[in-house]
Design a protein around this motif. Structure first.
Motif, PDB file in Angstrom:
ATOM      1  N   GLU A   1      -7.739  14.851 -38.618  1.00 14.64           N
ATOM      2  CA  GLU A   1      -6.870  13.623 -39.489  1.00 14.64           C
ATOM      3  C   GLU A   1      -5.164  13.900 -39.054  1.00 14.64           C
ATOM      4  O   GLU A   1      -4.664  12.800 -39.025  1.00 14.64           O
ATOM      5  CB  GLU A   1      -7.168  13.564 -40.937  1.00 14.64           C
TER       6      GLU A   1
ATOM      7  N   ALA B   1     -12.974  11.990 -39.647  1.00 16.21           N
ATOM      8  CA  ALA B   1     -11.740  11.839 -39.391  1.00 16.21           C
ATOM      9  C   ALA B   1     -11.109  10.640 -38.845  1.00 16.21           C
ATOM     10  O   ALA B   1     -10.302   9.834 -39.207  1.00 16.21           O
ATOM     11  CB  ALA B   1     -11.011  12.970 -38.803  1.00 16.21           C
TER      12      ALA B   1
ATOM     13  N   ARG C   1     -12.036  18.234 -40.626  1.00 18.80           N
ATOM     14  CA  ARG C   1     -11.734  16.811 -40.853  1.00 18.80           C
ATOM     15  C   ARG C   1     -10.180  16.822 -41.151  1.00 18.80           C
ATOM     16  O   ARG C   1      -9.357  15.979 -40.517  1.00 18.80           O
ATOM     17  CB  ARG C   1     -12.578  16.296 -42.131  1.00 18.80           C
TER      18      ARG C   1
END
Lengths: 352, 263
Positions: free
Chosen positions: B155, B77, B151
């Protein structure tokens, strides 16, 4: 205290170039610049969040250019406050002390002191999402101040506030500074700079173009950008020529416009500054013998806080402040032909 | 806004068909299984052992691989690196290849002659036809669900919050555990639940690695092949019921009660 030497930083197509300035202990230093001028980036690089390409940073004579972020003792308050949404106000403020494993009693003591001082007590148990902009800003400040940083870096702290909140926060910042906290504050608002700063640095296109006290900067702007930024609009580069009477001097603003001024400066190049309120505007010419009289057309009439600002095109643009009563009396309109006049004594020359 | 709109009626009808398609087989299972069949199946120790084994192996696969996958997801990420797109493609590979093929591929490395098989042998672990093998097969096919969810979760955590924590004196490890992980937690828990669920329902890869000990999806297949629909149906029904109870429970536990002050 903080010394920045020839700092250069590249982020994509944007560059901070050869930035140098100093902030003394206890000083309130304001970096003034437009959005996108690199102010926030400069703060981030002082805090260690962005690595400079070259240059050096010193804090209390110790170089901190490559010191880890968490060891710099530089407190940065972000423009969007960056409060941790999963923690209560109390947990946010005490976060820096809890991660350092400071004793519970000392944390409680520091929290009580700061929360009272910054009027945060009523919402200590709330989550950031329930706070107003002003409350969030106070919490962000408290969270940074609890660390007792060597220098407090403020990124546009008043930008998202209404007028009354701004006044409250300004006085709070002034109080914090009066207690000895060194502050480096970036803003695009010159009034904020005038009301708070001991020293100002004007930043433009990634470069610091002038530093000094607010008085020095706004009474002797180094160039047109600084002047405009400080709200001074009738600021023109000029070439001087001694008048035939040896008393007045002719300042040529361009090929066609020359104005009479009184100055003892012997230099030939510089800037002239004419106060907006010192210009007389009329629909007929003044009697013969009046110096500095120009014929022009009204380009724009803009409402201002104290009446109107009239922009007159005489080959160059002059900005004239006028009261609401006068605009009614003289019935000024856009595209109307007018005469403007000003006394040589109301023109200030700044050598440059 | 779309009151009396014919297109809305059409969409509702199409949605109804999809819902019916999803519900009908499950309803069929319920209506075609008698109470006696279900009671007999619950009393069948082979079935209960198989369900327990399925739950346990999937749980173990999720727990063990979460330790590797969550920090890896954070890295994915936050960092840009050469070949990142290829790495992301590799992560999604188990989703797009046939699971029986995944089982064969996995078998080549976990059999006694394979790299993992040899390494396991040093510690007395054998993977084919063992619970450890089932764990690996389940993890292989279900890891993408955890990695991708985690991820996405990382993010969505603004980097500014991590920078603020660093500026407040936190070490990068402290920032990860006190800011990034708690803020991405919901997505991570969703990923964990999805990985667990996907592991439990895996058949293709597991049947290649370990027919025995028998996890429930393999048992349903075995009973259907050997005894027919009548004997496979109650096992399937009970397994689906157990899965549903687990997921509802996990979802409930992963959604912390909203604090009164927050609301």
């Amino acid at each position: 205290m903080l010394s920045v030497h020839n700092l250069t930083l590249n982020i994509g197509t944007f560059q901070l170039k050869d930035i140098s300035f100093q902030v003394s202990k206890g000083e309130y230093f304001i970096l003034l610049g437009e959005s996108g001028s690199g102010k926030s980036l400069l703060l981030e690089s002082i805090a260690g969040l962005t690595k400079p390409e070259s240059g050096q940073l010193f804090m209390n004579q110790n170089e901190i250019t490559h010191t880890q972020i968490q060891k710099r003792n530089v407190g940065l308050v972000f423009q969007d406050h960056a409060l941790f949404p999963h923690l209560t106000v109390e947990e946010n403020i005490t976060y820096p002390l809890r991660i350092k494993k400071i004793s519970f009693s000392k944390i409680k003591e520091s929290l009580a002191e700061l929360a009272t001082e910054m009027n945060i007590v009523p919402f200590l148990k709330r989550y950031p999402e329930t706070l107003s902009g002003g409350e969030k800003q106070r919490v962000a400040l408290a969270r940074t101040l609890i660390l007792k940083p060597d220098i407090l870096l403020l990124d546009e702290p008043l930008s998202s506030m209404d007028v009354s909140l701004k006044a409250d926060l300004r006085s709070m910042l002034r109080r914090i500074n009066q207690k000895g906290q060194t502050i480096l504050h970036v803003t695009h608002d010159y009034e904020e700079a005038i009301s708070l700063a001991h020293q100002i640095g004007v930043i433009h296109n990634g470069q610091i173009i002038q530093t000094g006290t607010p008085h020095e900067v706004f009474t002797h702007p180094k160039n047109q950008f600084v002047a405009h930024f400080g709200g001074i609009k009738n600021f023109y580069p000029a070439t001087l020529e001694l008048g035939t009477d040896h008393e007045t001097t002719k300042a040529h603003l361009n090929e066609h416009i020359g104005i009479d001024i009184f100055t003892k400066h012997k230099t030939t190049k510089g800037f002239v500054l004419i106060g907006q309120k010192n210009i007389l505007l009329s629909r007929t010419p003044q009697p013969n013998g009046v110096m500095n009289q120009f014929h022009g057309t009204i380009k724009e009439i803009v409402p201002a806080s104290m009446g109107y600002e009239i922009v007159v095109d005489c080959g160059i643009l002059f900005y004239v402040s006028i009261s609401s009563d006068s605009i009614t009396t003289f019935d000024f309109k856009e595209k109307q032909e007018v005469w403007l006049a000003f006394n040589p004594s109301s023109v200030r020359f700044i050598p440059g | 806004m779309y009151k009396n709109n014919s297109i809305q009626w059409l969409f509702t009808f199409l949605g109804g068909v999809v819902l019916l398609f999803l519900i009908a087989p499950l309803a069929g299972l319920v209506f075609h299984s008698s109470g006696t069949e279900i009671a007999d199946t619950i009393a069948d120790k082979e079935v209960t052992y198989s369900i327990m084994l399925t739950l346990a192996t999937s749980m173990i696969a999720t727990t063990i691989f979460a330790f590797f996958a969550i920090p890896f997801s954070y890295l994915l990420a936050r960092k840009l690196f050469f070949g990142k797109k290829i790495v992301l493609g590799i992560i999604d590979l188990p989703i797009v290849i046939p699971h029986s093929a995944a089982g064969i591929a996995l078998l080549t490395v976990i059999s006694k002659q394979g790299i993992i098989g040899k390494a396991g042998g040093l510690f007395g672990l054998e993977f084919p036809s063992s619970s450890a093998g089932i764990v690996l097969a389940m993890a292989f096919v279900s890891l993408p669900f955890l990695i991708n969810a985690a991820r996405n979760g990382f993010e969505e955590v603004p980097e500014r919050l991590e920078k603020a924590a660093l500026n407040l004196g936190a070490s990068p490890a402290k920032v990860f555990f006190s800011i990034s992980l708690p803020l991405a937690w919901r997505s991570i828990v969703s990923g964990l639940i999805m990985m667990f669920a996907r592991g439990m329902s895996e058949f293709g890869a597991v049947v290649i690695i370990a027919y025995h000990p028998m996890i429930t999806p393999v048992m349903i297949f075995e009973r259907f092949g050997a005894f027919g629909l009548k004997y496979a149906r109650p096992v399937a029904l009970i397994f689906i019921a157990v899965c549903l109870v687990f997921f509802v429970l996990l979802r409930y536990l992963s959604n912390p009660k909203k604090d009164a002050i927050r609301s």
